[in-house]
Write a protein that holds these residues in place. Sequence first.
Motif, PDB file in Angstrom:
ATOM      1  N   VAL A   1       2.176  -9.592  -2.434  1.00 47.23           N
ATOM      2  CA  VAL A   1       3.256  -8.731  -2.920  1.00 47.23           C
ATOM      3  C   VAL A   1       3.679  -7.746  -1.824  1.00 47.23           C
ATOM      4  O   VAL A   1       4.869  -7.475  -1.630  1.00 47.23           O
ATOM      5  CB  VAL A   1       2.793  -7.991  -4.199  1.00 47.23           C
ATOM      6  N   ARG A   2       2.687  -7.218  -1.106  1.00 51.07           N
ATOM      7  CA  ARG A   2       3.014  -6.309   0.005  1.00 51.07           C
ATOM      8  C   ARG A   2       3.781  -7.051   1.103  1.00 51.07           C
ATOM      9  O   ARG A   2       4.769  -6.529   1.651  1.00 51.07           O
ATOM     10  CB  ARG A   2       1.710  -5.713   0.541  1.00 51.07           C
ATOM     11  N   GLU A   3       3.356  -8.273   1.431  1.00 49.65           N
ATOM     12  CA  GLU A   3       4.047  -9.074   2.444  1.00 49.65           C
ATOM     13  C   GLU A   3       5.485  -9.379   2.037  1.00 49.65           C
ATOM     14  O   GLU A   3       6.370  -9.515   2.897  1.00 49.65           O
ATOM     15  CB  GLU A   3       3.287 -10.379   2.684  1.00 49.65           C
ATOM     16  N   LYS A   4       5.730  -9.487   0.731  1.00 50.56           N
ATOM     17  CA  LYS A   4       7.075  -9.774   0.226  1.00 50.56           C
ATOM     18  C   LYS A   4       7.936  -8.516   0.114  1.00 50.56           C
ATOM     19  O   LYS A   4       9.061  -8.565  -0.371  1.00 50.56           O
ATOM     20  CB  LYS A   4       6.984 -10.444  -1.149  1.00 50.56           C
ATOM     21  N   GLY A   5       7.390  -7.370   0.559  1.00 53.95           N
ATOM     22  CA  GLY A   5       8.214  -6.177   0.640  1.00 53.95           C
ATOM     23  C   GLY A   5       8.012  -5.135  -0.433  1.00 53.95           C
ATOM     24  O   GLY A   5       8.797  -4.177  -0.516  1.00 53.95           O
ATOM     25  N   ALA A   6       6.985  -5.281  -1.273  1.00 52.97           N
ATOM     26  CA  ALA A   6       6.739  -4.276  -2.311  1.00 52.97           C
ATOM     27  C   ALA A   6       6.252  -2.969  -1.682  1.00 52.97           C
ATOM     28  O   ALA A   6       5.634  -2.969  -0.608  1.00 52.97           O
ATOM     29  CB  ALA A   6       5.710  -4.791  -3.305  1.00 52.97           C
ATOM     30  N   ASN A   7       6.517  -1.881  -2.358  1.00 51.42           N
ATOM     31  CA  ASN A   7       6.086  -0.573  -1.878  1.00 51.42           C
ATOM     32  C   ASN A   7       4.688  -0.247  -2.421  1.00 51.42           C
ATOM     33  O   ASN A   7       3.695  -0.720  -1.921  1.00 51.42           O
ATOM     34  CB  ASN A   7       7.103   0.498  -2.276  1.00 51.42           C
ATOM     35  N   ARG A   8       4.620   0.534  -3.468  1.00 52.86           N
ATOM     36  CA  ARG A   8       3.331   0.896  -4.066  1.00 52.86           C
ATOM     37  C   ARG A   8       2.886  -0.212  -5.029  1.00 52.86           C
ATOM     38  O   ARG A   8       3.711  -0.831  -5.706  1.00 52.86           O
ATOM     39  CB  ARG A   8       3.436   2.230  -4.802  1.00 52.86           C
ATOM     40  N   ILE A   9       1.578  -0.448  -5.094  1.00 48.65           N
ATOM     41  CA  ILE A   9       1.039  -1.546  -5.888  1.00 48.65           C
ATOM     42  C   ILE A   9      -0.051  -1.024  -6.809  1.00 48.65           C
ATOM     43  O   ILE A   9      -0.980  -0.331  -6.375  1.00 48.65           O
ATOM     44  CB  ILE A   9       0.464  -2.661  -4.985  1.00 48.65           C
ATOM     45  N   PHE A  10       0.062  -1.380  -8.102  1.00 53.29           N
ATOM     46  CA  PHE A  10      -0.902  -0.966  -9.114  1.00 53.29           C
ATOM     47  C   PHE A  10      -1.365  -2.199  -9.891  1.00 53.29           C
ATOM     48  O   PHE A  10      -0.804  -3.283  -9.736  1.00 53.29           O
ATOM     49  CB  PHE A  10      -0.265   0.054 -10.069  1.00 53.29           C
ATOM     50  N   ALA A  11      -2.371  -2.034 -10.699  1.00 51.01           N
ATOM     51  CA  ALA A  11      -2.857  -3.149 -11.513  1.00 51.01           C
ATOM     52  C   ALA A  11      -3.300  -2.630 -12.874  1.00 51.01           C
ATOM     53  O   ALA A  11      -3.681  -1.460 -13.021  1.00 51.01           O
ATOM     54  CB  ALA A  11      -4.017  -3.870 -10.823  1.00 51.01           C
ATOM     55  N   ALA A  12      -3.250  -3.512 -13.858  1.00 53.74           N
ATOM     56  CA  ALA A  12      -3.722  -3.200 -15.212  1.00 53.74           C
ATOM     57  C   ALA A  12      -4.550  -4.372 -15.711  1.00 53.74           C
ATOM     58  O   ALA A  12      -4.118  -5.524 -15.626  1.00 53.74           O
ATOM     59  CB  ALA A  12      -2.544  -2.933 -16.156  1.00 53.74           C
ATOM     60  N   LEU A  13      -5.748  -4.081 -16.234  1.00 45.94           N
ATOM     61  CA  LEU A  13      -6.661  -5.103 -16.729  1.00 45.94           C
ATOM     62  C   LEU A  13      -7.112  -4.773 -18.143  1.00 45.94           C
ATOM     63  O   LEU A  13      -7.479  -3.628 -18.426  1.00 45.94           O
ATOM     64  CB  LEU A  13      -7.902  -5.193 -15.831  1.00 45.94           C
TER      65      LEU A  13
END
Length: 331
Positions: A236-248
Amino acid sequence: MAGDIKIFAGQSGKTFATRICDYLGVQLGQSEVIQFSDGNLFVRIQETVRDKEVFLVQPIGLKPNDEFVEILFWLDAFKRASANSVTAVIPYFGYAKGDKKDEPRVSIRARVCAEAIELAGADRVVTMDLHSPQIQGFFKRPVDHLIASPILCAAFKRFAIENFVVVSPDPGFAKQARKYASQLGVSVAIGDKIRTGHDERASVLELIGDVAGKNALIVDDFSTSGGTLADIARMVREKGANRIFAALSHVLLDAKGVARIEDSPIELVIGTDTVINEHAQASAKFVTTSVAPLFAEALNRIHHSDSVSSLFDDIPEKVFAHAVLDAKVLS
């Protein structure tokens, strides 16, 4: 609630059961578990349950074999003590990944667990976010299948992140990811993942959807090794996303898994307390929101013979108010 309801907990379910009891204003039932030097378990109910409606709280989580066997012993003990009914409250159903026979000479583990739980005496099962919803069909008794996404979405909204997209790590979770996106009012991107063995390692091959210039929320039902989350975050970062979060829905990571997340581009993981995970709690990258109030509402409705399915569309506001456990905020 009426006086003929009793809530008990197995060894791994005490914290979660206590939160349920605090929400409902009832006392946790008295019981004890003794583990002998050879590993055998001995369970004892320390108060009468004759003609009572009993709820046993125990996940099949970080110690699945011990926790599963303990559930069976408790169910047998309650039935032999003349409980009127026994509901197995299993916040995380650990063998749910074994839901199919997709290669020769293997067990359908979820089916074996379901049958054993019923034979041991469960009249009903309450659980959350099964890996495959069709596992409900492995049970002949009623199964109440709760959903974590409304609680997780509410927790994520606390951080006021704008311009983001929900990301599913694989096509298998795409349907659930769309539910997250619908609740948050955003679009979806889907990872294409391949798994070739049983070593908990998978490879993310491609990303379908646009994440460039956006923030990303990766969603999944659980993670054991952290590998898929870390891989999809890097893509996702390589595809240009800025901040990245997750939910489980369920946080099952061991120390190595937590380290993988800490070394990944993921800023924060929002998880629930279906499994009490000390490794995740010790990391600044993990925030826990409680789904115990949602389970408490479900048990209350079961006790009063009210609809549980209405919780899917209309969760009381007090559930969200009681769900907040952590005071962590994003910098």
